[in-house]
Design a protein around this motif. Structure first.
Motif, short mmCIF file in Angstrom:
data_model
loop_
_atom_site.label_atom_id
_atom_site.label_comp_id
_atom_site.label_asym_id
_atom_site.label_seq_id
_atom_site.Cartn_x
_atom_site.Cartn_y
_atom_site.Cartn_z
N MET A 293 54.51 37.55 45.18
CA MET A 293 53.47 38.54 44.77
C MET A 293 53.33 38.17 43.11
O MET A 293 54.09 37.85 42.70
CB MET A 293 53.96 40.00 44.90
CG MET A 293 52.99 41.05 44.34
SD MET A 293 53.46 42.65 44.44
CE MET A 293 53.19 42.96 46.10
N LYS A 294 51.86 37.91 42.64
CA LYS A 294 51.68 37.85 41.46
C LYS A 294 51.13 39.06 40.78
O LYS A 294 50.01 39.71 41.61
CB LYS A 294 50.65 36.59 41.30
CG LYS A 294 50.13 36.47 39.96
CD LYS A 294 49.35 35.21 39.76
CE LYS A 294 48.81 34.82 38.29
NZ LYS A 294 47.92 33.73 38.33
N ILE A 295 51.36 39.52 39.64
CA ILE A 295 50.66 40.83 39.11
C ILE A 295 50.05 40.25 37.97
O ILE A 295 50.18 39.41 37.36
CB ILE A 295 52.09 41.72 38.49
CG1 ILE A 295 52.95 42.17 39.75
CG2 ILE A 295 51.46 42.85 37.70
CD1 ILE A 295 54.17 42.93 39.12
N VAL A 296 48.72 40.73 37.91
CA VAL A 296 47.70 40.38 37.22
C VAL A 296 47.49 41.64 36.10
O VAL A 296 47.15 42.64 36.79
CB VAL A 296 46.43 39.96 37.95
CG1 VAL A 296 45.21 39.79 36.66
CG2 VAL A 296 46.73 38.82 38.62
N VAL A 297 47.38 41.56 34.75
CA VAL A 297 47.42 42.59 33.81
C VAL A 297 45.82 42.53 33.51
O VAL A 297 45.43 41.76 32.99
CB VAL A 297 48.35 42.57 32.56
CG1 VAL A 297 48.08 43.50 31.64
CG2 VAL A 297 49.78 42.51 33.01
N VAL A 298 45.46 43.94 33.43
CA VAL A 298 44.04 44.22 33.04
C VAL A 298 44.06 44.64 31.74
O VAL A 298 44.83 45.59 31.48
CB VAL A 298 43.34 45.14 34.16
CG1 VAL A 298 41.85 45.34 33.88
CG2 VAL A 298 43.36 44.43 35.59
N ASP A 299 43.03 44.37 31.04
CA ASP A 299 42.77 45.02 29.67
C ASP A 299 42.35 46.37 29.69
O ASP A 299 42.08 46.92 30.54
CB ASP A 299 41.64 44.07 28.77
CG ASP A 299 42.14 42.68 28.60
OD1 ASP A 299 43.30 42.47 28.50
OD2 ASP A 299 41.11 41.83 28.39
N THR A 300 42.53 46.96 28.60
CA THR A 300 42.06 48.34 28.27
C THR A 300 40.95 48.28 27.03
O THR A 300 40.98 47.33 26.07
CB THR A 300 43.27 49.35 28.00
OG1 THR A 300 43.67 48.82 26.84
CG2 THR A 300 44.00 49.48 29.08
N ASP A 301 40.11 49.28 27.09
CA ASP A 301 38.97 49.33 25.86
C ASP A 301 39.73 49.99 24.94
O ASP A 301 40.71 50.52 24.70
CB ASP A 301 37.70 49.86 26.48
CG ASP A 301 37.79 51.24 26.86
OD1 ASP A 301 38.79 52.12 26.62
OD2 ASP A 301 36.97 51.73 27.71
N ASN A 302 38.71 50.11 23.91
CA ASN A 302 39.21 50.97 22.55
C ASN A 302 39.57 52.42 22.85
O ASN A 302 40.08 53.37 21.87
CB ASN A 302 38.35 50.79 21.51
CG ASN A 302 38.22 49.14 20.93
OD1 ASN A 302 39.27 48.60 21.06
ND2 ASN A 302 37.13 48.86 20.62
N ASP A 303 38.85 53.09 24.06
CA ASP A 303 39.20 54.50 24.38
C ASP A 303 40.36 54.65 25.11
O ASP A 303 40.51 55.86 25.58
CB ASP A 303 38.02 54.98 24.53
CG ASP A 303 36.77 54.91 23.63
OD1 ASP A 303 36.88 55.49 22.61
OD2 ASP A 303 35.47 54.71 24.04
#
Length: 207
Positions: free
Chosen positions: A1-11
């Protein structure tokens, strides 16, 4: 399994553009996504339905962390926002202590499609399932369940609905009282938080 991290915005929200781009990139192997709702940042993801529909579009499932149910009861639910499975922790929301080595217990809620994959027990079958046990006892720390059961029965539907409203109200009251002295890291576009908020103390490093 590969975990992919997702970005967050400024809020503090999940970056929807980044989420969609990565869902598209890994669509052939996309199995699931995990979302805490409302987030640990203390905001309700405004694009939650768009996020969950994107995952479903590529055949994936949505796991919703139920740790923050105390901001949802009577107002929304994991199913309404597109969740396929949710570990509904009983701490905080349903009176069980959190941390300090306290007992971790709570139901795993899922869609009918995923029901056959729920844990079973080789000694005490659970709805006919005998494989995949996750604890030595078939229902975990069952004796603890009497406490949240009593709380739910005594509170009733209106009381549980009100408890979530008060959790959100109290958090916003505290954030408003503290904002003149501390930076509140994340809020929504209406400058409101959910049931909790983060105080940014990084400025202390400069003092």
């Amino acid at each position: 399994m590969k975990i992919v991290v997702v970005d967050t915005d400024n809020d503090g929200n999940i970056d929807i553009a980044d989420f969609k781009a990565k869902a598209e990139k890994y669509k052939d192997n996309l199995s699931c996504t995990m979302i805490t709702y409302p987030s640990t940042h203390g905001v309700f993801e405004e694009g939650i339905l768009e996020l969950t529909s994107t995952v479903h579009k590529y055949g994936g499932k949505v796991y919703i962390d139920g740790a923050n149910m105390n901001a949802m009861i009577g107002h929304t639910s994991p199913a309404k926002v597109g969740g396929d499975v949710c570990h509904l922790n009983l701490h905080k929301t349903f009176t069980i202590p959190h941390g300090g080595g306290g007992p971790g217990v709570g139901p795993i809620c899922c869609t009918k499609e995923l029901e056959p994959h729920l844990p079973g027990h080789s000694v005490v079958p659970v709805d006919g399932r005998t494989k995949g046990a996750v604890s030595s006892a078939p229902f975990g720390s069952a004796s603890i369940l009497s406490i949240p059961h009593a709380y739910i029965m005594l509170s009733g539907k209106k009381g549980l609905h009100r408890s979530s409203a008060l959790a959100i109200l109290n958090a916003n009251y505290m954030a408003t009282k503290l904002e003149s002295s501390f930076k509140i890291l994340y809020r929504n576009k209406n400058k409101k938080c959910a049931h909790e908020f983060i105080i940014d103390l990084r400025e202390f490093k400069k003092s």
